[in-house]
Design a protein around this motif. Structure first.
Motif, PDB file in Angstrom:
ATOM      1  N   PRO A  99       0.827  -1.217   0.000  1.00 40.57           N
ATOM      2  CA  PRO A  99       0.000   0.000   0.000  1.00 40.57           C
ATOM      3  C   PRO A  99       0.857   1.260   0.000  1.00 40.57           C
ATOM      4  CG  PRO A  99      -0.778  -1.575   1.646  1.00 40.57           C
ATOM      5  CD  PRO A  99       0.545  -2.077   1.146  1.00 40.57           C
ATOM      6  N   LYS A 100       0.411   2.266  -0.731  1.00 38.61           N
ATOM      7  CA  LYS A 100       1.143   3.517  -0.783  1.00 38.61           C
ATOM      8  C   LYS A 100       1.235   4.139   0.603  1.00 38.61           C
ATOM      9  CE  LYS A 100      -0.009   4.667  -5.580  1.00 38.61           C
ATOM     10  NZ  LYS A 100      -0.666   5.641  -6.484  1.00 38.61           N
ATOM     11  N   GLY A 101       2.409   4.663   0.898  1.00 37.66           N
ATOM     12  CA  GLY A 101       2.607   5.342   2.169  1.00 37.66           C
ATOM     13  C   GLY A 101       3.234   4.498   3.246  1.00 37.66           C
ATOM     14  N   LEU A 102       3.420   3.205   2.985  1.00 36.27           N
ATOM     15  CA  LEU A 102       4.013   2.323   3.988  1.00 36.27           C
ATOM     16  C   LEU A 102       5.445   1.963   3.608  1.00 36.27           C
ATOM     17  CD1 LEU A 102       1.249  -0.275   4.942  1.00 36.27           C
ATOM     18  CD2 LEU A 102       1.774   1.911   6.014  1.00 36.27           C
ATOM     19  N   SER A 103       6.306   1.893   4.608  1.00 42.24           N
ATOM     20  CA  SER A 103       7.640   1.342   4.404  1.00 42.24           C
ATOM     21  C   SER A 103       7.531  -0.174   4.285  1.00 42.24           C
ATOM     22  CB  SER A 103       8.546   1.704   5.582  1.00 42.24           C
ATOM     23  OG  SER A 103       8.128   0.998   6.754  1.00 42.24           O
ATOM     24  N   MET A 104       8.614  -0.823   3.864  1.00 42.35           N
ATOM     25  CA  MET A 104       8.588  -2.280   3.744  1.00 42.35           C
ATOM     26  C   MET A 104       8.470  -2.939   5.114  1.00 42.35           C
ATOM     27  SD  MET A 104       8.493  -2.852   0.541  1.00 42.35           S
ATOM     28  CE  MET A 104       8.980  -4.560   0.217  1.00 42.35           C
ATOM     29  N   ILE A 105       9.022  -2.320   6.136  1.00 45.66           N
ATOM     30  CA  ILE A 105       8.886  -2.865   7.494  1.00 45.66           C
ATOM     31  C   ILE A 105       7.439  -2.756   7.948  1.00 45.66           C
ATOM     32  CG2 ILE A 105       9.504  -2.476   9.913  1.00 45.66           C
ATOM     33  CD1 ILE A 105      12.329  -1.797   8.961  1.00 45.66           C
ATOM     34  N   GLU A 106       6.825  -1.602   7.756  1.00 45.14           N
ATOM     35  CA  GLU A 106       5.415  -1.451   8.120  1.00 45.14           C
ATOM     36  C   GLU A 106       4.544  -2.423   7.321  1.00 45.14           C
ATOM     37  OE1 GLU A 106       5.035   3.259   9.275  1.00 45.14           O
ATOM     38  OE2 GLU A 106       5.228   2.699   7.152  1.00 45.14           O
ATOM     39  N   ALA A 107       4.858  -2.569   6.049  1.00 40.61           N
ATOM     40  CA  ALA A 107       4.064  -3.445   5.191  1.00 40.61           C
ATOM     41  C   ALA A 107       4.101  -4.892   5.669  1.00 40.61           C
ATOM     42  CB  ALA A 107       4.565  -3.351   3.750  1.00 40.61           C
ATOM     43  N   ALA A 108       5.262  -5.334   6.179  1.00 40.85           N
ATOM     44  CA  ALA A 108       5.383  -6.714   6.655  1.00 40.85           C
ATOM     45  C   ALA A 108       4.524  -6.974   7.875  1.00 40.85           C
ATOM     46  CB  ALA A 108       6.844  -7.020   6.981  1.00 40.85           C
ATOM     47  N   ALA A 109       4.145  -5.923   8.586  1.00 35.56           N
ATOM     48  CA  ALA A 109       3.334  -6.068   9.797  1.00 35.56           C
ATOM     49  C   ALA A 109       1.845  -6.013   9.509  1.00 35.56           C
ATOM     50  CB  ALA A 109       3.708  -4.964  10.785  1.00 35.56           C
ATOM     51  N   PRO A 127      -7.865   2.713   2.051  1.00 40.35           N
ATOM     52  CA  PRO A 127      -8.078   4.169   2.047  1.00 40.35           C
ATOM     53  C   PRO A 127      -7.727   4.824   3.378  1.00 40.35           C
ATOM     54  CG  PRO A 127      -9.911   3.073   0.969  1.00 40.35           C
ATOM     55  CD  PRO A 127      -9.079   1.992   1.600  1.00 40.35           C
ATOM     56  N   LEU A 128      -7.965   4.131   4.492  1.00 40.74           N
ATOM     57  CA  LEU A 128      -7.590   4.668   5.804  1.00 40.74           C
ATOM     58  C   LEU A 128      -6.079   4.772   5.927  1.00 40.74           C
ATOM     59  CD1 LEU A 128      -9.991   2.547   8.083  1.00 40.74           C
ATOM     60  CD2 LEU A 128     -10.379   4.853   7.182  1.00 40.74           C
ATOM     61  N   ILE A 129      -5.373   3.785   5.368  1.00 35.49           N
ATOM     62  CA  ILE A 129      -3.904   3.816   5.387  1.00 35.49           C
ATOM     63  C   ILE A 129      -3.390   4.968   4.540  1.00 35.49           C
ATOM     64  CG2 ILE A 129      -1.822   2.554   4.708  1.00 35.49           C
ATOM     65  CD1 ILE A 129      -3.278  -0.043   5.440  1.00 35.49           C
ATOM     66  N   ARG A 130      -3.963   5.130   3.355  1.00 36.20           N
ATOM     67  CA  ARG A 130      -3.518   6.212   2.464  1.00 36.20           C
ATOM     68  C   ARG A 130      -3.728   7.584   3.099  1.00 36.20           C
ATOM     69  NH1 ARG A 130      -5.770   2.899  -1.705  1.00 36.20           N
ATOM     70  NH2 ARG A 130      -7.721   4.102  -1.640  1.00 36.20           N
ATOM     71  N   ARG A 131      -4.805   7.718   3.882  1.00 37.77           N
ATOM     72  CA  ARG A 131      -5.091   9.006   4.532  1.00 37.77           C
ATOM     73  C   ARG A 131      -4.320   9.178   5.841  1.00 37.77           C
ATOM     74  NH1 ARG A 131     -10.584   7.733   3.000  1.00 37.77           N
ATOM     75  NH2 ARG A 131     -11.084   7.185   5.161  1.00 37.77           N
ATOM     76  N   GLY A 132      -3.568   8.160   6.232  1.00 33.67           N
ATOM     77  CA  GLY A 132      -2.793   8.248   7.451  1.00 33.67           C
ATOM     78  C   GLY A 132      -3.597   8.046   8.720  1.00 33.67           C
ATOM     79  N   GLU A 133      -4.842   7.563   8.603  1.00 33.51           N
ATOM     80  CA  GLU A 133      -5.679   7.343   9.782  1.00 33.51           C
ATOM     81  C   GLU A 133      -5.296   6.056  10.512  1.00 33.51           C
ATOM     82  OE1 GLU A 133      -9.897   7.764   9.088  1.00 33.51           O
ATOM     83  OE2 GLU A 133      -9.528   9.087   7.380  1.00 33.51           O
ATOM     84  N   VAL A 134      -4.740   5.106   9.787  1.00 29.70           N
ATOM     85  CA  VAL A 134      -4.363   3.810  10.342  1.00 29.70           C
ATOM     86  C   VAL A 134      -3.014   3.419   9.760  1.00 29.70           C
ATOM     87  CG1 VAL A 134      -4.933   1.351  10.415  1.00 29.70           C
ATOM     88  CG2 VAL A 134      -6.748   3.039  10.658  1.00 29.70           C
ATOM     89  N   SER A 135      -2.148   2.863  10.596  1.00 25.24           N
ATOM     90  CA  SER A 135      -0.850   2.393  10.117  1.00 25.24           C
ATOM     91  C   SER A 135      -0.321   1.361  11.100  1.00 25.24           C
ATOM     92  CB  SER A 135       0.135   3.552  10.006  1.00 25.24           C
ATOM     93  OG  SER A 135       1.383   3.107   9.538  1.00 25.24           O
ATOM     94  N   PRO A 136       0.317   0.302  10.624  1.00 25.62           N
ATOM     95  CA  PRO A 136       0.889  -0.677  11.557  1.00 25.62           C
ATOM     96  C   PRO A 136       1.850   0.009  12.518  1.00 25.62           C
ATOM     97  CG  PRO A 136       0.928  -1.523   9.307  1.00 25.62           C
ATOM     98  CD  PRO A 136       0.527  -0.080   9.213  1.00 25.62           C
ATOM     99  N   LEU A 137       1.707  -0.292  13.800  1.00 26.28           N
ATOM    100  CA  LEU A 137       2.559   0.301  14.826  1.00 26.28           C
ATOM    101  C   LEU A 137       3.742  -0.624  15.074  1.00 26.28           C
ATOM    102  CD1 LEU A 137       2.980   2.510  16.968  1.00 26.28           C
ATOM    103  CD2 LEU A 137       1.617   1.109  18.540  1.00 26.28           C
ATOM    104  N   ILE A 138       4.929  -0.177  14.741  1.00 28.34           N
ATOM    105  CA  ILE A 138       6.142  -0.993  14.884  1.00 28.34           C
ATOM    106  C   ILE A 138       6.827  -0.656  16.209  1.00 28.34           C
ATOM    107  CG2 ILE A 138       8.317  -1.687  13.829  1.00 28.34           C
ATOM    108  CD1 ILE A 138       5.800  -2.286  12.146  1.00 28.34           C
ATOM    109  N   TYR A 139       7.035  -1.674  17.034  1.00 27.14           N
ATOM    110  CA  TYR A 139       7.692  -1.470  18.325  1.00 27.14           C
ATOM    111  C   TYR A 139       9.193  -1.710  18.243  1.00 27.14           C
ATOM    112  CZ  TYR A 139       8.742  -1.851  23.311  1.00 27.14           C
ATOM    113  OH  TYR A 139       9.268  -1.671  24.558  1.00 27.14           O
TER     114      TYR A 139
END
Length: 335
Positions: free
Chosen positions: A117-127, A294-306
């Motif tokens: 998805p647009k807007g995510l790094s590869m690390i975020e995408a893996a989560a 669409p929520l990810i693209r708008r920045g409303e939701v994103s995987p939280l990496i610890y």
């Protein structure tokens, strides 16, 4: 079509059921994709509760799946099967796999693979694949959560818990309760959108939920804990409430009072994702792409990496997961 890939790769093997130190790097043959599969050079792999259960010998891979742990990955397509139509070599993708994610290369059915998805790094995408699909299936499909309802999310600081909190908030929950293990996790859960974050070491979640709902309880409960939480969930649920069982971190319930379930007309359901067919998983991914992307693209939701660990430190990643101190996702990195 393919690019050159080595014959061998490094993977993490479960040498025997046991503690995290049974996870050891080994050399394996690079898998060959079948007609409907793509071969992915893995950039990152999410660490999930089912991986820990598999390591302990409590959750075997489905028939035909790799014995290597790892259920969600991001990476680059380096080879496509003869019947693959949606991907070409060089595409950056995420994939839900039935096993094999803790490795430099993995194969994935094209039906359970999506472009990053647009807007995510590869690390975020893996989560994203395993965790978001699990939450979507259990909270929204099987739990039938609707905007305006209240929800209690156990394990609120876990990957599942943080994702469920963000999605419930974005999709209109009237009130979100979470249970967590520390003051730090309380603060993080509130920041993510919880209205009430309950430190289970200090307070009884049933009492807190009832006090904050005029003794009515919550509409939906998402539980990864089980054990004595089963009966307590029935007490915290509202009339016609739904309890969705995702995991059993504390083990099975030994005694359950079913009377509140009868009186309140409750529904208690459970599911696993790993054993579903590729077509089933593809249907879930299609809903995610339509409703969550669409929520990810708008920045409303994103995987939280610890925290991230290199593949060779998979054992340390499992140790962190078992400590319960993390807030969000733990990810293995390979690139």
């Amino acid at each position: 079509m393919s690019t050159s890939s080595p014959a061998e790769m490094t993977a993490i093997e479960i040498t025997r059921p046991g503690a995290p130190d049974v996870l050891q790097p080994v050399t394996r043959a690079v898998p060959t994709p079948s007609d409907r599969e793509v071969l992915i050079r893995v950039h990152a792999a999410g660490v999930n509760g089912p991986d820990l259960l598999q390591r302990k010998g409590l959750y075997d891979p489905p028939p035909g799946a790799s014995d290597i742990p790892g259920l969600e990955i991001s990476g680059e397509v380096v080879q496509v099967g003869s019947e693959v139509s949606r991907f070409t070599v060089g595409d950056l993708v995420i994939a839900l796999v039935p096993g094999g994610g803790y490795a430099q290369y993995a194969v994935s059915d094209e039906r359970t693979t999506l472009h990053v998805p647009k807007g995510l790094s590869m690390i975020e995408a893996a989560a994203l694949p395993e965790t978001f699909m699990t939450v979507w299936v259990n909270l929204f499909q099987r739990g039938r959560f609707q905007a305006g309802e209240s929800v209690l999310i156990h394990g609120g600081a876990s990957g599942i818990g943080t994702t469920a909190t963000m999605l419930a908030k974005a999709l209109g929950a009237s009130k979100i309760f979470t249970t967590v293990a520390s003051a730090e996790q309380q603060a993080a859960s509130l920041d993510l959108g919880a209205d009430v974050a309950i430190n289970f070491n200090d307070d009884d979640f049933v009492d807190v939920v009832l006090q904050n709902t005029d003794q009515q309880g919550v509409d939906v409960i998402v539980d990864i804990i089980a054990g004595d939480y089963v009966s307590r969930n029935f007490q915290a649920a509202a009339m016609n409430g739904r309890v969705v069982q995702i995991g059993v971190v504390k083990g099975l319930a030994t005694q359950v009072d079913l009377f509140p379930m009868l009186v309140k007309r409750l529904t208690h359901i459970g599911s696993t994702l790993r054993s579903r067919t590729a077509d089933d998983k593809a249907g879930i991914l299609a809903e995610l792409k339509s409703k969550v992307w669409p929520l990810i693209r708008r920045g409303e939701v994103s995987p939280l990496i610890y925290e991230t660990y290199p593949l060779s430190e998979a054992a340390q990643a499992h140790e962190l997961m078992e400590s319960g101190q993390h807030i969000g996702k733990v990810v293995l990195t390979l690139v």
